[in-house]
Design an enzyme around this catalytic site. Structure first.
Site, PDB file in Angstrom:
ATOM      1  N   SER A  72       0.822  -1.210   0.000  1.00 40.24           N
ATOM      2  CA  SER A  72       0.000   0.000   0.000  1.00 40.24           C
ATOM      3  C   SER A  72       0.859   1.264   0.000  1.00 40.24           C
ATOM      4  O   SER A  72       2.007   1.258   0.435  1.00 40.24           O
ATOM      5  CB  SER A  72      -0.907   0.014   1.231  1.00 40.24           C
ATOM      6  OG  SER A  72      -1.626  -1.190   1.318  1.00 40.24           O
TER       7      SER A  72
HETATM    8  N1  SAH Z   1      -0.907  -4.804   3.865  1.00 44.09           N
HETATM    9  C1  SAH Z   1      -0.230  -5.172   2.651  1.00 44.09           C
HETATM   10  C2  SAH Z   1      -1.080  -4.889   1.433  1.00 44.09           C
HETATM   11  C3  SAH Z   1      -1.334  -6.137   0.773  1.00 44.09           C
HETATM   12  S1  SAH Z   1      -2.376  -6.130  -0.644  1.00 44.09           S
HETATM   13  C4  SAH Z   1       1.126  -4.551   2.552  1.00 44.09           C
HETATM   14  O1  SAH Z   1       1.403  -3.612   3.317  1.00 44.09           O
HETATM   15  O2  SAH Z   1       1.934  -4.993   1.745  1.00 44.09           O
HETATM   16  C5  SAH Z   1      -3.669  -7.161  -0.080  1.00 44.09           C
HETATM   17  C6  SAH Z   1      -3.325  -8.556   0.317  1.00 44.09           C
HETATM   18  O3  SAH Z   1      -4.544  -9.209   0.678  1.00 44.09           O
HETATM   19  C7  SAH Z   1      -2.722  -9.409  -0.797  1.00 44.09           C
HETATM   20  O4  SAH Z   1      -1.510  -9.955  -0.364  1.00 44.09           O
HETATM   21  C8  SAH Z   1      -3.767 -10.498  -1.027  1.00 44.09           C
HETATM   22  O5  SAH Z   1      -3.223 -11.740  -1.393  1.00 44.09           O
HETATM   23  C9  SAH Z   1      -4.448 -10.560   0.324  1.00 44.09           C
HETATM   24  N2  SAH Z   1      -5.794 -11.146   0.311  1.00 44.09           N
HETATM   25  C10 SAH Z   1      -6.749 -11.055  -0.650  1.00 44.09           C
HETATM   26  N3  SAH Z   1      -7.859 -11.717  -0.279  1.00 44.09           N
HETATM   27  C11 SAH Z   1      -7.599 -12.241   0.957  1.00 44.09           C
HETATM   28  C12 SAH Z   1      -8.358 -13.046   1.855  1.00 44.09           C
HETATM   29  N4  SAH Z   1      -9.600 -13.436   1.590  1.00 44.09           N
HETATM   30  N5  SAH Z   1      -7.784 -13.409   3.022  1.00 44.09           N
HETATM   31  C13 SAH Z   1      -6.510 -13.018   3.319  1.00 44.09           C
HETATM   32  N6  SAH Z   1      -5.747 -12.261   2.507  1.00 44.09           N
HETATM   33  C14 SAH Z   1      -6.285 -11.876   1.337  1.00 44.09           C
END
Ligand code: SAH
Length: 220
Positions: A72
């Site tokens: 993000s």
């Molecule tokens: N907080 C992260 C942002 C990650 S983007 C950072 O700082 O890097 C969102 C993430 O959510 C992705 O890695 C994706 O694989 C995960 N995601 C998507 N659907 C999900 C679910 N149902 N349960 C857990 N994680 C999920």
């Protein structure tokens, strides 16, 4: 390249770049919680991006990580962290570990951090990275976070870093009274919502428009 050129001054240089990031991207947009600003200063965002993105790690954008996911934007990480209202010692849950960057910021701000990631490759990489950086005491789960983490609930705060179509009931059910849920909801661009559990029920406020990757469902 900078690393070789600057040698021992590399870390000091990056700390300076982070200071500028906080001033120009975060404080200027209204994030004021000194603990959040200190956590953003401490956590090395360049440690959470792929090698080809290191030189862009402190820019004002989300960046691609593996598996078509993103780390993000720094401002959004700071804003969501501030909305969680952490004073230290809380139990928090993060849905969407991704690179582990937000996880590290939470580890600086709260007591116990539990984090759930649906993609095993990302979950394993994030865990290895966070352990290497010295973050212990984080609980990791590989699987869908749609149902929260009932065995470890209740939580003081829950942060969701992927977008849900609607707010899953499990999340508000797993909050303590007074607990806060920060979650992007709806279609792109989504609405960032702050939901507080009060004795009178759930209080909701819309914070701003955001763009997150969608929350994947089990089996999708
Ligand atoms: N907080 C992260 C942002 C990650 S983007 C950072 O700082 O890097 C969102 C993430 O959510 C992705 O890695 C994706 O694989 C995960 N995601 C998507 N659907 C999900 C679910 N149902 N349960 C857990 N994680 C999920």
């Amino acid at each position: 390249m900078f690393k070789e050129m600057l040698g021992p001054k590399y870390d000091a240089y990056l700390a300076f770049v982070r200071k500028q990031m906080i001033k120009d991207q975060i404080e200027s947009r209204g994030v004021r919680d000194p603990r959040v600003l200190a956590a953003m200063q401490k956590v090395c965002r360049h440690c959470f991006v792929t090698e080809d993105m290191v030189s862009r790690a402190y820019e004002d954008y989300p960046l691609p990580i593996h598996a078509n996911q993103t780390i993000s934007q720094p401002y959004i990480v700071a804003l969501m962290s501030e909305l969680m209202g952490l004073r230290g010692g809380e139990r928090v849950l993060e849905i969407g570990t991704g690179s582990g960057y937000q996880t590290a910021v939470l580890a600086e701000l709260a007591g116990t951090v539990d984090t759930v990631e649906i993609l095993p490759e990302l979950a394993r990489e994030a865990k290895a990275r966070l352990e290497k950086l010295g973050y212990s005491g984080i609980n990791y789960k590989i699987g869908s976070g749609e149902g929260g983490w009932p065995e470890r609930a209740p939580y003081d705060a829950i942060i969701v870093t992927c977008a849900a179509k609607t707010v899953p009931v499990a999340f508000t059910a797993q909050l303590k009274e007074g607990g806060r849920l920060v979650i992007p909801v709806g279609e792109e661009p989504q609405e960032l919502r702050l939901i507080t559990k009060t004795p009178a029920g759930l209080e909701e406020s819309n914070i701003c428009a955001v763009r997150f990757v969608p929350m994947l469902s089990r089996g999708s």
